[in-house]
Design a protein around this motif. Structure first.
Motif, PDB file in Angstrom:
ATOM      1  N   THR A 110       0.842  -1.194   0.000  1.00 22.16           N
ATOM      2  CA  THR A 110       0.000   0.000   0.000  1.00 22.16           C
ATOM      3  C   THR A 110       0.876   1.242   0.000  1.00 22.16           C
ATOM      4  N   HIS A 111       0.299   2.375  -0.408  1.00 14.53           N
ATOM      5  CA  HIS A 111       0.996   3.658  -0.334  1.00 14.53           C
ATOM      6  C   HIS A 111       0.657   4.413   0.948  1.00 14.53           C
ATOM      7  N   HIS A 112      -0.223   3.838   1.775  1.00 16.04           N
ATOM      8  CA  HIS A 112      -0.722   4.559   2.942  1.00 16.04           C
ATOM      9  C   HIS A 112      -0.526   3.723   4.207  1.00 16.04           C
ATOM     10  N   ALA A 113       0.192   4.283   5.159  1.00 19.02           N
ATOM     11  CA  ALA A 113       0.531   3.563   6.384  1.00 19.02           C
ATOM     12  C   ALA A 113      -0.717   3.258   7.209  1.00 19.02           C
ATOM     13  N   ARG A 114      -0.645   2.165   7.941  1.00 22.19           N
ATOM     14  CA  ARG A 114      -1.735   1.760   8.818  1.00 22.19           C
ATOM     15  C   ARG A 114      -1.177   0.782   9.849  1.00 22.19           C
ATOM     16  N   ALA A 115      -1.702   0.823  11.050  1.00 22.18           N
ATOM     17  CA  ALA A 115      -1.264  -0.105  12.091  1.00 22.18           C
ATOM     18  C   ALA A 115      -1.663  -1.525  11.710  1.00 22.18           C
ATOM     19  N   PRO A 116      -0.918  -2.537  12.160  1.00 24.23           N
ATOM     20  CA  PRO A 116      -1.280  -3.922  11.853  1.00 24.23           C
ATOM     21  C   PRO A 116      -2.694  -4.266  12.308  1.00 24.23           C
ATOM     22  N   LEU A 117      -3.346  -5.107  11.542  1.00 24.37           N
ATOM     23  CA  LEU A 117      -4.695  -5.577  11.846  1.00 24.37           C
ATOM     24  C   LEU A 117      -4.605  -7.020  12.333  1.00 24.37           C
ATOM     25  N   VAL A 118      -4.905  -7.240  13.600  1.00 23.99           N
ATOM     26  CA  VAL A 118      -4.851  -8.574  14.189  1.00 23.99           C
ATOM     27  C   VAL A 118      -6.247  -9.188  14.141  1.00 23.99           C
ATOM     28  N   THR A 119      -6.353 -10.391  13.587  1.00 22.44           N
ATOM     29  CA  THR A 119      -7.645 -11.072  13.496  1.00 22.44           C
ATOM     30  C   THR A 119      -7.568 -12.411  14.229  1.00 22.44           C
ATOM     31  N   VAL A 128       2.501  -2.460   4.219  1.00 18.68           N
ATOM     32  CA  VAL A 128       3.880  -2.142   3.844  1.00 18.68           C
ATOM     33  C   VAL A 128       3.883  -1.020   2.820  1.00 18.68           C
ATOM     34  N   THR A 129       4.568   0.062   3.134  1.00 20.46           N
ATOM     35  CA  THR A 129       4.648   1.205   2.221  1.00 20.46           C
ATOM     36  C   THR A 129       6.000   1.298   1.529  1.00 20.46           C
ATOM     37  N   GLY A 130       6.897   0.355   1.794  1.00 16.04           N
ATOM     38  CA  GLY A 130       8.261   0.439   1.272  1.00 16.04           C
ATOM     39  C   GLY A 130       8.495  -0.272  -0.041  1.00 16.04           C
ATOM     40  N   GLY A 131       7.443  -0.786  -0.689  1.00 17.73           N
ATOM     41  CA  GLY A 131       7.601  -1.414  -1.992  1.00 17.73           C
ATOM     42  C   GLY A 131       7.709  -2.925  -1.923  1.00 17.73           C
ATOM     43  N   ILE A 132       7.850  -3.535  -3.109  1.00 17.22           N
ATOM     44  CA  ILE A 132       7.753  -4.990  -3.206  1.00 17.22           C
ATOM     45  C   ILE A 132       8.931  -5.707  -2.553  1.00 17.22           C
ATOM     46  N   GLU A 133      10.122  -5.168  -2.660  1.00 18.06           N
ATOM     47  CA  GLU A 133      11.282  -5.851  -2.078  1.00 18.06           C
ATOM     48  C   GLU A 133      11.250  -5.769  -0.555  1.00 18.06           C
ATOM     49  N   ASP A 134      10.804  -4.644  -0.020  1.00 15.45           N
ATOM     50  CA  ASP A 134      10.668  -4.516   1.440  1.00 15.45           C
ATOM     51  C   ASP A 134       9.628  -5.500   1.947  1.00 15.45           C
ATOM     52  N   ALA A 135       8.499  -5.609   1.245  1.00  8.42           N
ATOM     53  CA  ALA A 135       7.457  -6.549   1.657  1.00  8.42           C
ATOM     54  C   ALA A 135       7.966  -7.978   1.618  1.00  8.42           C
ATOM     55  N   LEU A 136       8.738  -8.319   0.587  1.00  2.00           N
ATOM     56  CA  LEU A 136       9.262  -9.678   0.468  1.00  2.00           C
ATOM     57  C   LEU A 136      10.266  -9.966   1.587  1.00  2.00           C
ATOM     58  N   ALA A 137      11.130  -9.012   1.894  1.00  2.00           N
ATOM     59  CA  ALA A 137      12.095  -9.215   2.978  1.00  2.00           C
ATOM     60  C   ALA A 137      11.392  -9.413   4.312  1.00  2.00           C
ATOM     61  N   ARG A 138      10.376  -8.611   4.566  1.00  2.00           N
ATOM     62  CA  ARG A 138       9.636  -8.745   5.818  1.00  2.00           C
ATOM     63  C   ARG A 138       8.867 -10.058   5.879  1.00  2.00           C
ATOM     64  N   ALA A 139       8.298 -10.450   4.748  1.00  2.00           N
ATOM     65  CA  ALA A 139       7.542 -11.709   4.715  1.00  2.00           C
ATOM     66  C   ALA A 139       8.472 -12.899   4.933  1.00  2.00           C
ATOM     67  N   ARG A 140       9.647 -12.876   4.314  1.00  2.00           N
ATOM     68  CA  ARG A 140      10.593 -13.976   4.501  1.00  2.00           C
ATOM     69  C   ARG A 140      11.057 -14.055   5.947  1.00  2.00           C
ATOM     70  N   ASP A 141      11.276 -12.920   6.556  1.00  2.00           N
ATOM     71  CA  ASP A 141      11.677 -12.921   7.961  1.00  2.00           C
ATOM     72  C   ASP A 141      10.573 -13.506   8.832  1.00  2.00           C
ATOM     73  N   ALA A 142       9.328 -13.116   8.553  1.00  2.00           N
ATOM     74  CA  ALA A 142       8.197 -13.615   9.344  1.00  2.00           C
ATOM     75  C   ALA A 142       7.941 -15.089   9.093  1.00  2.00           C
ATOM     76  N   ALA A 143       8.266 -15.579   7.881  1.00  2.00           N
ATOM     77  CA  ALA A 143       7.985 -16.969   7.525  1.00  2.00           C
ATOM     78  C   ALA A 143       8.882 -17.943   8.272  1.00  2.00           C
ATOM     79  N   GLY A 144       9.997 -17.476   8.809  1.00  3.93           N
ATOM     80  CA  GLY A 144      10.848 -18.326   9.630  1.00  3.93           C
ATOM     81  C   GLY A 144      11.403 -19.533   8.902  1.00  3.93           C
ATOM     82  N   GLY A 145      11.838 -19.331   7.657  1.00  2.00           N
ATOM     83  CA  GLY A 145      12.403 -20.429   6.884  1.00  2.00           C
ATOM     84  C   GLY A 145      11.425 -21.103   5.948  1.00  2.00           C
ATOM     85  N   LYS A 146      10.123 -20.901   6.145  1.00  2.00           N
ATOM     86  CA  LYS A 146       9.133 -21.432   5.223  1.00  2.00           C
ATOM     87  C   LYS A 146       9.032 -20.530   3.994  1.00  2.00           C
ATOM     88  N   ASP A 147       8.253 -20.957   3.011  1.00  2.00           N
ATOM     89  CA  ASP A 147       8.082 -20.181   1.791  1.00  2.00           C
ATOM     90  C   ASP A 147       7.083 -19.045   1.993  1.00  2.00           C
TER      91      ASP A 147
END
Length: 214
Positions: A110-119, A128-147
Motif C-alpha cells: 500500500t501507499h498509505h501507512a496503517r497499524a497492523p490488523l490482528v484477526t 507495507v509502504t516500502g515497496g515490493i522488495e521490502d514486503a518480500l524481505a519482511r515476509a521472509r523474515d516472518a515466515a521463519g524459513g518457510k516459503d
C-alpha cells in the motif's frame, strides 16, 4: 532462502478478474467462475471452516500450494477498502471475514501507512509502504524459513514477475473467456526470468501449469 510462490487462476484470454469490479463484485463480472474448480474441494473448505468437500486431481495441486507457507503477500486492491488513505473512523478489514484462512502473517502492499490488523485464527495483516522488495524481505523474515505465497492481485503479481522475484508460479487455467478486466501479464514483458514449465495437471474444469526455476 525461502521461495516466493505464486498460484493464481486465469482465464483462457489471460484475465484474473472480470470487468466492472466493485464492492458487490470484487472479482468483476464473471470473475468468480475462475475459482469454481476450487470451491468444492475439501482442501479449500477446511481452512475456511467448512465441512465436507471433494477430493480429485486438483486436490493435490491445492494442497501443495498451501504447504510449507509461512507468510503471504498481497496487493492493496486484493485486501480491499478502495484507493487512497485508510478511513480511520470505519477502517476496512478486508474481504476475509472475522477468521481469515491464512493463519500466518500477511503483508499488504500500500501507499498509505496503517497499524497492523490482528484477526482471529493467527492472521495479522501488516501494511507495507516500502515497496515490493521490502514486503518480500519482511515476509521472509516472518515466515521463519518457510516459503512466502504471493496471493495477487494482478498489479502486485506484475511487479514481482517483472522484477524476477517469483521462484515458482502455478497458473490454474480455467476454460472460460472473460473478455475484459485485469489481465495478468500486462507490463511484464517477455522474460520469465528462468521460470520454465515443469508440470501439467489437466482436468475438465481446470488445467494446472506449474513453472519453476530450472
Amino acid at each position: 532462502m525461502s521461495r516466493l510462490r505464486f498460484p493464481i487462476s486465469v482465464s483462457l484470454d489471460g484475465y484474473v478478474a472480470g470487468p466492472h469490479q466493485s464492492l458487490e463484485q470484487p472479482l468483476g463480472v464473471g470473475g468468480e467462475a475462475l475459482h469454481a474448480w476450487v470451491f468444492p474441494l475439501r482442501a479449500w473448505r477446511e481452512p475456511h471452516g467448512k465441512a465436507g468437500g471433494e477430493v480429485n486431481a486438483s486436490s493435490a495441486v491445492l494442497e501443495e500450494s498451501m504447504a510449507n507457507v509461512g507468510a503471504t503477500i498481497m496487493g492493496r486492491k486484493m485486501f480491499g477498502g478502495g484507493p487512497g488513505p485508510w478511513n480511520e473512523e470505519t477502517p476496512w478489514n478486508g474481504w476475509w471475514g472475522a477468521t481469515p484462512p491464512f493463519h500466518h502473517p500477511v503483508f499488504v502492499l500500500t501507499h498509505h501507512a496503517r497499524a497492523p490488523l490482528v484477526t482471529e485464527g493467527g492472521t495479522t495483516f501488516h501494511f507495507v509502504t516500502g515497496g515490493i522488495e521490502d514486503a518480500l524481505a519482511r515476509a521472509r523474515d516472518a515466515a521463519g524459513g518457510k516459503d512466502v505465497s504471493l496471493a495477487g492481485g494482478a498489479q502486485a503479481a506484475q511487479q514481482y514477475l517483472a522484477a524476477g522475484l517469483v521462484d515458482e508460479m502455478v497458473l490454474n487455467l480455467v476454460p472460460i473467456l472473460l473478455g475484459g478486466g485485469e489481465r495478468l501479464f500486462d507490463g511484464v514483458g517477455t522474460d520469465l526470468h528462468g521460470l520454465t514449465l515443469v508440470r501439467t495437471v489437466a482436468t475438465p474444469q481446470v488445467t494446472h501449469l506449474k513453472f519453476a526455476r530450472g
